[in-house]
Design an enzyme around this catalytic site. Sequence first.
Site, PDB file in Angstrom:
ATOM      1  N   ARG A   1     -13.639   8.592  -4.602  1.00 60.42           N
ATOM      2  CA  ARG A   1     -12.703   7.550  -5.021  1.00 60.42           C
ATOM      3  C   ARG A   1     -12.829   7.265  -6.517  1.00 60.42           C
ATOM      4  O   ARG A   1     -11.854   6.896  -7.169  1.00 60.42           O
ATOM      5  CB  ARG A   1     -12.965   6.267  -4.223  1.00 60.42           C
ATOM      6  CG  ARG A   1     -12.057   5.108  -4.601  1.00 60.42           C
ATOM      7  CD  ARG A   1     -12.089   4.000  -3.588  1.00 60.42           C
ATOM      8  NE  ARG A   1     -11.484   4.405  -2.333  1.00 60.42           N
ATOM      9  CZ  ARG A   1     -11.298   3.597  -1.293  1.00 60.42           C
ATOM     10  NH1 ARG A   1     -11.674   2.340  -1.369  1.00 60.42           N
ATOM     11  NH2 ARG A   1     -10.749   4.035  -0.185  1.00 60.42           N
TER      12      ARG A   1
ATOM     13  N   TYR B   1       0.846  -1.194   0.000  1.00 63.81           N
ATOM     14  CA  TYR B   1       0.000   0.000   0.000  1.00 63.81           C
ATOM     15  C   TYR B   1       0.884   1.248   0.000  1.00 63.81           C
ATOM     16  O   TYR B   1       1.680   1.460   0.920  1.00 63.81           O
ATOM     17  CB  TYR B   1      -0.925   0.039   1.220  1.00 63.81           C
ATOM     18  CG  TYR B   1      -1.929  -1.085   1.308  1.00 63.81           C
ATOM     19  CD1 TYR B   1      -2.198  -1.929   0.227  1.00 63.81           C
ATOM     20  CD2 TYR B   1      -2.643  -1.302   2.482  1.00 63.81           C
ATOM     21  CE1 TYR B   1      -3.116  -2.951   0.335  1.00 63.81           C
ATOM     22  CE2 TYR B   1      -3.571  -2.320   2.596  1.00 63.81           C
ATOM     23  CZ  TYR B   1      -3.794  -3.151   1.521  1.00 63.81           C
ATOM     24  OH  TYR B   1      -4.717  -4.169   1.625  1.00 63.81           O
TER      25      TYR B   1
ATOM     26  N   SER C   1      -5.166 -13.974   1.653  1.00 60.95           N
ATOM     27  CA  SER C   1      -6.104 -12.985   1.112  1.00 60.95           C
ATOM     28  C   SER C   1      -6.413 -13.319  -0.339  1.00 60.95           C
ATOM     29  O   SER C   1      -5.498 -13.483  -1.155  1.00 60.95           O
ATOM     30  CB  SER C   1      -5.508 -11.576   1.203  1.00 60.95           C
ATOM     31  OG  SER C   1      -6.372 -10.622   0.613  1.00 60.95           O
TER      32      SER C   1
END
Length: 332
Positions: A228, A54, A151
């Site tokens: 976003r 990230y 994940s």
Amino acid sequence: MEYRHLGSSGLIVSEIAYGNWITHGSQVAEDAAISCVKAALDAGITTFDTADVYAGGRAEEVLGRALAGVRRESVEIFTKVYWPMGSSRNDRGLSRKHILRSAEDSLRRLGTDYVDLYQAHRYDHETPLEETLRAFDDLVRAGKVLYIGVSEWRAPEIAAAVRIAAEMGLDRIVSNQPQYSMLWRVIESEIVPLCTQEGIGQLVFSPIAQGVLTGKYLPGTTPPADSRATDPSGANFIKRYLRDPVLTAVQALKPLADEAGLSLAQLAVAWTLQNPDVAAAIVGATRPEQVLENCVASGVKLDAQLMGRIDEVLGDLVERDPARTASPASRP
């Protein structure tokens, strides 16, 4: 805030977790990010999810600074490994070399001696699963990682990890982090039943479908300039939802949210938490008030009639096909 066990493990997490994908280190200034983390702590959130990739490591650094001074035992810090973190051929994937180096780098950026959960951010088809699981096990034995998870793995991949860990006597995974929302339910048919059987909990991301389930995107209109959908770092992950049929259906959910005394966002987060296999819903925020709004969903019980009416409104817009190999948000 209410709390749940992470799968069948002894680890207890807040059922609303704070995640900093896209926001920390990129979309949100550091002082605003720290304010969001403080609001999360004040609301009873103890679980914080990030990843090395990230913002190229900056998200971990910001989270580490935001949690500086907080009693380490009072929070659960989760991070992940897999995506490229450099130009070298070994700066990616789930090889032993990359995992061990990445773990040390994440600990340094987060300013901690250990992480509570270390997750394989995707499945690595080029590395033997035995090698990956052994590297994770070594980190657990060294005290640098307390629990391990995955994940966005497919059901056969999770099943293989469970089998190999049992055969080799390695630490087993306790969690899976998939995308899950009213609109994206692909985990329900195969992954959830398998994980229930194996005691693996779900840490779900994008419970409000990248903001679409807040109702702020209206059919036939241009997305808000500060959303976003217009941010370069997030637009690619939301665009599949920005279709008039989806946006129209979301607006039709508003009367149901009103009846429940919730905002659309709160209804969306609460909906994911009705699934007993979900240990936590991961929410992000750019402002502290968004954190507080999402936390209202903790402990909310939606009756069967309301859940059925939600399904009627969304109809065939819901994605349920387990054959889908990639979710609309490919890197949270």
